[in-house]
Design a protein around this motif. Structure first.
Motif, PDB file in Angstrom:
ATOM      1  N   LEU A 178       6.142   2.663   0.844  1.00  9.86           N
ATOM      2  CA  LEU A 178       5.378   1.443   0.624  1.00  9.86           C
ATOM      3  C   LEU A 178       5.326   0.628   1.904  1.00  9.86           C
ATOM      4  O   LEU A 178       6.341   0.429   2.570  1.00  9.86           O
ATOM      5  CB  LEU A 178       6.031   0.592  -0.473  1.00  9.86           C
ATOM      6  CG  LEU A 178       5.697   0.939  -1.913  1.00  9.86           C
ATOM      7  CD1 LEU A 178       6.253   2.285  -2.299  1.00  9.86           C
ATOM      8  CD2 LEU A 178       6.204  -0.138  -2.842  1.00  9.86           C
ATOM      9  N   ARG A 179       4.147   0.142   2.217  1.00  8.38           N
ATOM     10  CA  ARG A 179       3.989  -0.723   3.376  1.00  8.38           C
ATOM     11  C   ARG A 179       3.421  -2.059   2.927  1.00  8.38           C
ATOM     12  O   ARG A 179       2.472  -2.109   2.152  1.00  8.38           O
ATOM     13  CB  ARG A 179       3.079  -0.050   4.412  1.00  8.38           C
ATOM     14  CG  ARG A 179       3.709   1.184   5.056  1.00  8.38           C
ATOM     15  CD  ARG A 179       2.790   1.788   6.098  1.00  8.38           C
ATOM     16  NE  ARG A 179       1.626   2.437   5.511  1.00  8.38           N
ATOM     17  CZ  ARG A 179       0.568   2.842   6.192  1.00  8.38           C
ATOM     18  NH1 ARG A 179       0.519   2.658   7.514  1.00  8.38           N
ATOM     19  NH2 ARG A 179      -0.434   3.439   5.585  1.00  8.38           N
TER      20      ARG A 179
ATOM     21  N   ALA B 132      -6.208   4.582  -1.050  1.00 11.70           N
ATOM     22  CA  ALA B 132      -4.753   4.497  -1.224  1.00 11.70           C
ATOM     23  C   ALA B 132      -4.451   3.988  -2.622  1.00 11.70           C
ATOM     24  O   ALA B 132      -5.347   3.619  -3.378  1.00 11.70           O
ATOM     25  CB  ALA B 132      -4.127   3.557  -0.190  1.00 11.70           C
ATOM     26  N   PHE B 133      -3.174   3.938  -2.919  1.00 11.72           N
ATOM     27  CA  PHE B 133      -2.657   3.357  -4.157  1.00 11.72           C
ATOM     28  C   PHE B 133      -2.084   1.992  -3.791  1.00 11.72           C
ATOM     29  O   PHE B 133      -1.249   1.881  -2.904  1.00 11.72           O
ATOM     30  CB  PHE B 133      -1.578   4.282  -4.725  1.00 11.72           C
ATOM     31  CG  PHE B 133      -1.108   3.952  -6.109  1.00 11.72           C
ATOM     32  CD1 PHE B 133       0.246   3.809  -6.383  1.00 11.72           C
ATOM     33  CD2 PHE B 133      -2.004   3.810  -7.149  1.00 11.72           C
ATOM     34  CE1 PHE B 133       0.693   3.538  -7.673  1.00 11.72           C
ATOM     35  CE2 PHE B 133      -1.576   3.534  -8.444  1.00 11.72           C
ATOM     36  CZ  PHE B 133      -0.228   3.395  -8.695  1.00 11.72           C
TER      37      PHE B 133
ATOM     38  N   GLU C  58       1.243  -1.800 -12.429  1.00 11.00           N
ATOM     39  CA  GLU C  58       1.043  -0.365 -12.595  1.00 11.00           C
ATOM     40  C   GLU C  58       0.231   0.247 -11.462  1.00 11.00           C
ATOM     41  O   GLU C  58       0.102   1.464 -11.385  1.00 11.00           O
ATOM     42  CB  GLU C  58       0.333  -0.095 -13.925  1.00 11.00           C
ATOM     43  CG  GLU C  58       1.183  -0.440 -15.146  1.00 11.00           C
ATOM     44  CD  GLU C  58       2.285   0.564 -15.363  1.00 11.00           C
ATOM     45  OE1 GLU C  58       3.473   0.178 -15.254  1.00 11.00           O
ATOM     46  OE2 GLU C  58       1.982   1.743 -15.613  1.00 11.00           O
ATOM     47  N   GLY C  59      -0.324  -0.579 -10.604  1.00  9.31           N
ATOM     48  CA  GLY C  59      -1.040  -0.073  -9.441  1.00  9.31           C
ATOM     49  C   GLY C  59      -2.533   0.066  -9.653  1.00  9.31           C
ATOM     50  O   GLY C  59      -3.023   0.171 -10.785  1.00  9.31           O
ATOM     51  N   SER C  60      -3.257   0.054  -8.543  1.00  4.59           N
ATOM     52  CA  SER C  60      -4.707   0.292  -8.534  1.00  4.59           C
ATOM     53  C   SER C  60      -4.991   1.374  -7.501  1.00  4.59           C
ATOM     54  O   SER C  60      -4.575   1.260  -6.346  1.00  4.59           O
ATOM     55  CB  SER C  60      -5.469  -0.975  -8.134  1.00  4.59           C
ATOM     56  OG  SER C  60      -5.343  -1.989  -9.093  1.00  4.59           O
ATOM     57  N   ARG C  61      -5.673   2.411  -7.957  1.00  4.23           N
ATOM     58  CA  ARG C  61      -5.998   3.496  -7.034  1.00  4.23           C
ATOM     59  C   ARG C  61      -7.424   3.313  -6.553  1.00  4.23           C
ATOM     60  O   ARG C  61      -8.368   3.386  -7.344  1.00  4.23           O
ATOM     61  CB  ARG C  61      -5.824   4.857  -7.701  1.00  4.23           C
ATOM     62  CG  ARG C  61      -6.026   6.022  -6.716  1.00  4.23           C
ATOM     63  CD  ARG C  61      -5.584   7.343  -7.282  1.00  4.23           C
ATOM     64  NE  ARG C  61      -4.165   7.404  -7.589  1.00  4.23           N
ATOM     65  CZ  ARG C  61      -3.197   7.593  -6.710  1.00  4.23           C
ATOM     66  NH1 ARG C  61      -3.492   7.754  -5.414  1.00  4.23           N
ATOM     67  NH2 ARG C  61      -1.936   7.643  -7.091  1.00  4.23           N
TER      68      ARG C  61
ATOM     69  N   ARG D  96       0.864  -1.178   0.000  1.00  2.00           N
ATOM     70  CA  ARG D  96       0.000   0.000   0.000  1.00  2.00           C
ATOM     71  C   ARG D  96       0.902   1.231   0.000  1.00  2.00           C
ATOM     72  O   ARG D  96       1.906   1.280   0.735  1.00  2.00           O
ATOM     73  CB  ARG D  96      -0.870  -0.011   1.254  1.00  2.00           C
ATOM     74  CG  ARG D  96      -1.656   1.249   1.476  1.00  2.00           C
ATOM     75  CD  ARG D  96      -2.482   1.188   2.734  1.00  2.00           C
ATOM     76  NE  ARG D  96      -3.005   2.519   3.024  1.00  2.00           N
ATOM     77  CZ  ARG D  96      -4.233   2.763   3.443  1.00  2.00           C
ATOM     78  NH1 ARG D  96      -5.076   1.768   3.666  1.00  2.00           N
ATOM     79  NH2 ARG D  96      -4.622   4.001   3.679  1.00  2.00           N
ATOM     80  N   GLN D  97       0.555   2.214  -0.829  1.00  2.00           N
ATOM     81  CA  GLN D  97       1.345   3.437  -0.905  1.00  2.00           C
ATOM     82  C   GLN D  97       0.461   4.621  -0.561  1.00  2.00           C
ATOM     83  O   GLN D  97      -0.578   4.840  -1.193  1.00  2.00           O
ATOM     84  CB  GLN D  97       1.955   3.621  -2.297  1.00  2.00           C
ATOM     85  CG  GLN D  97       2.873   4.825  -2.393  1.00  2.00           C
ATOM     86  CD  GLN D  97       3.519   4.966  -3.756  1.00  2.00           C
ATOM     87  OE1 GLN D  97       3.103   4.356  -4.733  1.00  2.00           O
ATOM     88  NE2 GLN D  97       4.571   5.767  -3.832  1.00  2.00           N
ATOM     89  N   ASP D  98       0.876   5.393   0.441  1.00  2.00           N
ATOM     90  CA  ASP D  98       0.212   6.637   0.811  1.00  2.00           C
ATOM     91  C   ASP D  98       1.206   7.772   0.616  1.00  2.00           C
ATOM     92  O   ASP D  98       2.414   7.569   0.778  1.00  2.00           O
ATOM     93  CB  ASP D  98      -0.253   6.590   2.268  1.00  2.00           C
ATOM     94  CG  ASP D  98      -1.312   5.535   2.499  1.00  2.00           C
ATOM     95  OD1 ASP D  98      -0.992   4.443   3.001  1.00  2.00           O
ATOM     96  OD2 ASP D  98      -2.468   5.800   2.137  1.00  2.00           O
TER      97      ASP D  98
END
Lengths: 112, 115
Positions: free
Chosen positions: B43-44, B87-88, B108-111, B36-38
């Motif tokens: 990154l956590r 979050a991303f 590529e990530g999911s927002r 998870r990226q805030d």
């Protein structure tokens, strides 16, 4: 502690060198890494250094590791506008080879 | 081309709803991860899986669930128990443990935005 720390923001002029710094706390770190994240995308591995090395050079990138001070830096020579991104340092540790500990990221802005 | 595909790229959810984020890889990697990226927090790690049918909690697993029924797939469910889910989310994979080269391959990530 667990922390890997980085400054949040760096601004440089195109053509200058950029130096992004990172400090970590765990002396058992085996590998240290630099990842790059472009806007709205995932991370890509730029380079890594093994903990018994002091320096690694790869084209425009130079990684310096000061193990005594637990300090890692990434130098980008001749910085270009395409280098604008967020740069993360990360470490892996002997006791948790499946987990990377990431810093908070440094946003690099390259001004024309 | 080999890589990791996350879907959807953008997702909106009402409070109280569960949502599942998809992650598929065709790199033949054994290990997969969810981060998870805030903003300003890096990154956590939420969950990771070293092998099919096995997974471990990361640092912030509460309110999330995963499954690893196939090598290629590692879906993440964000449940209504997650207090702050906006979050991303980044999925990643690696050949095995990260101790050798540390190369995680990221999607590529999911927002996710909770309304």
């Amino acid at each position: 502690g667990e922390d890997v720390e980085q400054s949040l923001f760096l601004s440089v002029r195109e053509g200058d060198s950029s130096v992004i710094n990172c400090t970590y706390t765990d002396s058992s770190s085996t590998y240290l890494y630099w990842y790059k994240q472009e806007p709205g995308a995932g991370l890509q591995l730029l380079t890594y250094i093994f903990s018994n090395m002091d320096m690694k050079q790869d084209q425009r990138l130079t990684v310096l590791l000061n193990k005594k001070d637990k300090h890692l830096s990434l130098r980008i020579a001749d910085t270009q506008t395409g280098d604008s991104a967020i740069y993360f340092c990360a470490e892996s540790r002997m006791d948790s080879s499946y987990k990377l500990i990431f810093g908070s990221g440094t946003r690099l802005l390259v001004r024309p | 081309d080999g890589g990791i595909t996350q879907s959807p790229k953008y997702l909106f959810r009402k409070e109280g709803q569960n949502v599942t984020l998809s992650c598929e890889q065709n790199l033949n990697h054994d290990a997969m991860y969810w981060y998870r990226q805030d903003p300003g927090q890096g990154l956590r790690l939420i969950y990771y899986s070293q092998i099919v049918n096995d997974f471990q909690k990361g640092d912030i697993a509460e309110g999330y669930s995963v499954s690893r029924e196939k090598k290629e797939s590692f879906p993440l469910t964000v449940t209504s128990a997650q207090k702050n889910p906006t979050a991303f989310y980044l999925c990643a994979s690696s050949r095995a443990g990260t101790g050798v080269t540390g190369e995680l391959f990221f999607g590529e990530g999911s927002r996710l935005t909770v309304l």
